[in-house]
Design a protein around this motif. Structure first.
Motif, mmCIF file in Angstrom:
data_model
loop_
_atom_site.group_PDB
_atom_site.id
_atom_site.type_symbol
_atom_site.label_atom_id
_atom_site.label_comp_id
_atom_site.label_asym_id
_atom_site.label_seq_id
_atom_site.Cartn_x
_atom_site.Cartn_y
_atom_site.Cartn_z
ATOM 1 N N UNK A 76 0.830 -1.209 0.000
ATOM 2 C CA UNK A 76 0.000 0.000 0.000
ATOM 3 C C UNK A 76 0.858 1.249 0.000
ATOM 4 N N UNK A 77 1.943 1.228 0.768
ATOM 5 C CA UNK A 77 2.844 2.389 0.811
ATOM 6 C C UNK A 77 3.427 2.673 -0.571
ATOM 7 N N UNK A 78 3.869 1.586 -1.246
ATOM 8 C CA UNK A 78 4.433 1.780 -2.585
ATOM 9 C C UNK A 78 3.391 2.420 -3.492
ATOM 10 N N UNK B 278 4.817 6.134 -3.025
ATOM 11 C CA UNK B 278 5.884 6.198 -4.021
ATOM 12 C C UNK B 278 5.340 6.282 -5.450
ATOM 13 N N UNK B 279 4.256 5.578 -5.745
ATOM 14 C CA UNK B 279 3.697 5.612 -7.103
ATOM 15 C C UNK B 279 2.467 6.515 -7.170
ATOM 16 N N UNK B 280 2.103 7.106 -6.047
ATOM 17 C CA UNK B 280 0.919 7.952 -5.973
ATOM 18 C C UNK B 280 1.267 9.434 -6.049
ATOM 19 N N UNK B 281 0.391 10.279 -5.507
ATOM 20 C CA UNK B 281 0.521 11.729 -5.701
ATOM 21 C C UNK B 281 1.594 12.365 -4.818
ATOM 22 N N UNK B 282 2.833 11.939 -5.001
ATOM 23 C CA UNK B 282 3.960 12.470 -4.241
ATOM 24 C C UNK B 282 5.124 12.694 -5.196
ATOM 25 N N UNK B 283 5.958 13.667 -4.888
ATOM 26 C CA UNK B 283 7.178 13.875 -5.680
ATOM 27 C C UNK B 283 8.308 13.063 -5.064
ATOM 28 N N UNK C 179 11.920 15.191 3.057
ATOM 29 C CA UNK C 179 10.844 15.372 2.086
ATOM 30 C C UNK C 179 10.220 14.002 1.835
ATOM 31 N N UNK C 180 9.052 13.813 2.378
ATOM 32 C CA UNK C 180 8.351 12.535 2.299
ATOM 33 C C UNK C 180 8.023 12.226 0.833
ATOM 34 N N UNK C 181 8.179 10.987 0.357
ATOM 35 C CA UNK C 181 8.636 9.830 1.123
ATOM 36 C C UNK C 181 10.106 9.467 0.908
ATOM 37 N N UNK C 182 10.818 10.140 0.004
ATOM 38 C CA UNK C 182 12.047 9.496 -0.483
ATOM 39 C C UNK C 182 13.329 10.263 -0.261
ATOM 40 N N UNK D 11 0.991 10.574 11.631
ATOM 41 C CA UNK D 11 -0.371 11.102 11.509
ATOM 42 C C UNK D 11 -0.772 11.147 10.037
ATOM 43 N N UNK D 12 0.106 11.652 9.217
ATOM 44 C CA UNK D 12 -0.153 11.727 7.773
ATOM 45 C C UNK D 12 -0.257 10.324 7.167
ATOM 46 N N UNK D 13 0.683 9.506 7.522
ATOM 47 C CA UNK D 13 0.766 8.145 6.998
ATOM 48 C C UNK D 13 -0.527 7.376 7.301
ATOM 49 N N UNK D 14 -0.967 7.473 8.544
ATOM 50 C CA UNK D 14 -2.158 6.755 8.988
ATOM 51 C C UNK D 14 -3.402 7.259 8.256
ATOM 52 N N UNK D 15 -3.498 8.578 8.165
ATOM 53 C CA UNK D 15 -4.663 9.176 7.515
ATOM 54 C C UNK D 15 -4.716 8.792 6.024
ATOM 55 N N UNK D 16 -3.580 8.917 5.350
ATOM 56 C CA UNK D 16 -3.571 8.663 3.910
ATOM 57 C C UNK D 16 -3.807 7.195 3.579
ATOM 58 N N UNK D 17 -3.337 6.300 4.439
ATOM 59 C CA UNK D 17 -3.545 4.876 4.172
ATOM 60 C C UNK D 17 -4.882 4.390 4.728
ATOM 61 N N UNK D 18 -5.606 5.284 5.367
ATOM 62 C CA UNK D 18 -6.922 4.924 5.895
ATOM 63 C C UNK D 18 -6.862 3.890 6.997
ATOM 64 N N UNK D 19 -5.890 3.990 7.877
ATOM 65 C CA UNK D 19 -5.729 2.986 8.940
ATOM 66 C C UNK D 19 -6.356 3.490 10.237
#
Ligand SMILES: [Fe+2]
Lengths: 425, 157
Positions: free
Chosen positions: A40-42, A46-51, A308-311, A417-425
């Motif tokens: 899900x993270x990938x 990484x493949x989603x709306x992030x630079x 700079x999240x994530x990479x 907080x961001x990670x949890x919210x974006x992954x819907x956990x």
């Protein structure tokens, strides 16, 4: 991981909703070990709306120069175009999926997949393929691609590209906002401080494989608590310790951050009491290792560590500058690629100084080698306990807010907080 | 040709160098070098491209001793054994009495109680000078092929 299902205590949680605690001050171990979470993270980060960072412009200065890089686990080719633009495309042939480019760096006029010689332009467009029109024999056409085969639809997968201050970022998603918007107004000035109006020079690249979850490295550089405790050089020589003037800054989502501080003279004080890594009588045999010369653009802070999240991590620690690229490799490992750089107008002495201070940072660094070690040991701890454990992250409370000191774990809470919210956990 | 830097002397030097590091006798390590010697560990990727960045670049006995102090007192790390296997040196002698040499090396890492791993593989690019105590290094550049370091590199190669 050794057959986790054998031990019922140790199995992957059936539902990730087992994150029962509110907020982000306790992070379940499965956030670091679960292969489904990792997928899900990938997909999302990484493949989603992030630079995602892919390299420096200084690595590909001229037309046709290219280098291989990674966005998540996907290898990409970063290549300079004739008009000076930069293209980033997946290193995967549109025909049979071959990862065709095998040189880490090089100069190309076009890219050819060795398997069936499909040929791509430097911007990733399909330029040609053998026998597309078939082969004539005895006046008869044999084979060939269907009449409706569309060359334009079979190029390499192209990523969107953002260029900022000599750094190159790429994104697979159409939804990614502009780079400036992505970084946000709180963090952007700290990038400008280092990069705005300067040309970078490349000093070289170091690579290390760290057997821990990729987020542990992000945490490490959002954790101002540890450097004055784990790293003898920091506490002893006053490069990073709790009695310094410091600020912790983050973007509105809590995903990007900057740890800012100003060095002091080191030596004994309240914050070295009982700190075993502090060495009161330690002196360097060769002080050139730490021959710090303040640069005009510092405007005070001697260290800014930007995540700079994530990479990407960007380091300014005294005169040493580097980008550190996180390339995840499954939930339990990542590659960490350090690119050290300087500025075009650096004197010979300054270049030498940056290179000497590079002894502090990297896979063998006097300071940062410890970080890789503790990350490995963290992952070992998560693995041995299994899914029901959690890390504790409550220094300076359970909330998320910028601070004017470093006795805090707020930036880590911000990221989760961001990670949890974006992954819907 | 100075017999102080002949094939047997250089190969013996490398055998002693390996034995010193593999025994963890790091205090004795700077003595293999001249006082102003250069010691570098550099990825082949950078070396071949002419890029100056090393993972360690130590100039002279002072910095070598600072590294030893770091290993013993300041660098937190999970301990490991090292095992060096150094090939026969390819030697060239120069009119100023010095010699340059290249020798392949492989270093294995074993954590106590653990499995041996290939840790770092490359070649030493050396400059030797003869001294009354035998050959000493004026320069040793460890150019490693294994460009992905297995987590951290703490001890010298
Ligand atoms: Fe650290």
């Amino acid at each position: 991981m050794n057959a986790p299902h054998r031990n019922p205590e140790n199995r992957i949680p059936e539902a990730v909703s087992r994150w029962a605690e509110p907020g982000s001050s306790r992070i379940p171990y499965w956030a670091y070990t679960d292969p489904d979470i990792y997928q899900r993270e990938l997909q999302y980060f990484f493949y989603g709306p992030h630079w995602c960072y892919v390299g420096l412009e200084a690595e590909i200065p001229a037309f046709g120069d290219y280098r291989l890089s990674f966005v998540g686990e996907r290898q990409v080719i970063v290549v300079r175009q004739r008009d000076g633009e930069i293209a980033v495309m997946e290193n995967r042939c549109a025909h049979r999926g071959v990862r065709f480019c095998q040189q880490q760096r090089g100069k190309a006029r076009s890219f050819v997949c060795p398997y069936h010689q499909w040929t791509y332009k430097l911007n990733g467009d399909l330029a040609g393929l053998p026998f597309r029109q078939g082969v004539e024999r005895d006046g008869e056409k044999q084979g060939g691609m269907p009449a409706d085969f569309d060359m334009k639809a079979h190029g390499l997968v192209k990523l969107r590209v953002a260029r900022y201050g000599g750094l190159i970022f790429a994104s697979f998603s159409d939804q990614t906002p502009s780079f400036e918007e992505y970084i946000g107004p709180a963090v952007m000035p700290w990038l400008d401080r280092i990069f705005k109006g300067r040309e970078l020079t490349l000093l070289g690249v170091n690579r290390q494989r760290i057997p821990g979850n990729w987020k542990l490295m992000m945490e490490n550089i959002k954790d101002p608590y540890h450097p004055g405790l784990l790293h003898t050089w920091f506490v002893t020589f006053g490069l990073w310790r709790a009695d310094q003037r410091s600020r912790m800054v983050m973007d509105e989502h809590g995903r990007h951050a900057v740890m800012i501080s100003q060095r002091n003279q080191g030596g004994a004080s309240d914050v070295t009491q009982g700190v075993t890594s502090f060495k009161a009588d330690m002196a360097l045999n060769d002080p050139r290792l730490l021959d710090v010369v303040p640069e005009p653009w510092w405007n005070g802070p001697s260290v800014t560590m930007i995540t700079l999240f994530p990479s990407l991590i960007i380091q300014q620690q005294v005169n040493s500058l580097s980008t550190r690229h996180i390339v995840p490799a499954g939930p339990g490992a990542f590659d960490f690629i350090w690119t050290h750089f300087g500025f075009k107008d650096d004197s010979e002495e300054m270049t030498q100084r940056r290179l000497r201070q590079a002894n502090l940072f990297g896979p063998a660094g006097f300071v940062s080698a410890d970080d890789g070690e503790v990350i490995e040991l963290s992952q070992d701890g998560f693995r041995q306990r299994g899914a029901d454990g959690s890390t504790l992250c409550e220094l300076d409370g359970r909330d998320v807010a910028p601070t004017e000191h470093m006795v805090t774990e707020t930036l880590i809470r911000g990221m989760y907080g961001y990670w949890r919210k974006e992954l819907g956990l | 040709m100075s017999s102080a830097l002949d094939q047997a002397a250089i190969d013996r030097f490398n055998a002693r160098y390996a034995a010193c590091l593999d025994a963890g006798e790091f205090d004795a390590w700077p003595d293999f070098f001249l006082p102003d010697a250069m010691y570098k560990i550099v990825a082949r990727e950078n070396y071949d491209a002419g890029l100056p960045l090393c993972i360690l670049a130590l100039e002279g006995h002072g910095m070598l001793r600072d590294r030893v102090y770091g290993i013993k007192n300041t660098l937190y790390h999970a301990p490991y054994y090292q095992r060096h296997v150094i090939g026969t040196a390819l030697l060239e002698h120069h009119t100023d009495g010095s010699a340059t040499a290249e020798a392949n090396y492989a270093v294995f890492r074993t954590r106590p109680g653990g499995i041996s791993e290939v840790f770092n593989v490359g070649r030493y690019i050396d400059r030797f000078k003869a001294t009354p105590e035998g050959p000493k290094l004026a320069e040793r550049i460890c150019v490693f092929d294994s460009e992905m370091i297995l987590n951290s590199l703490i001890y010298p190669l």
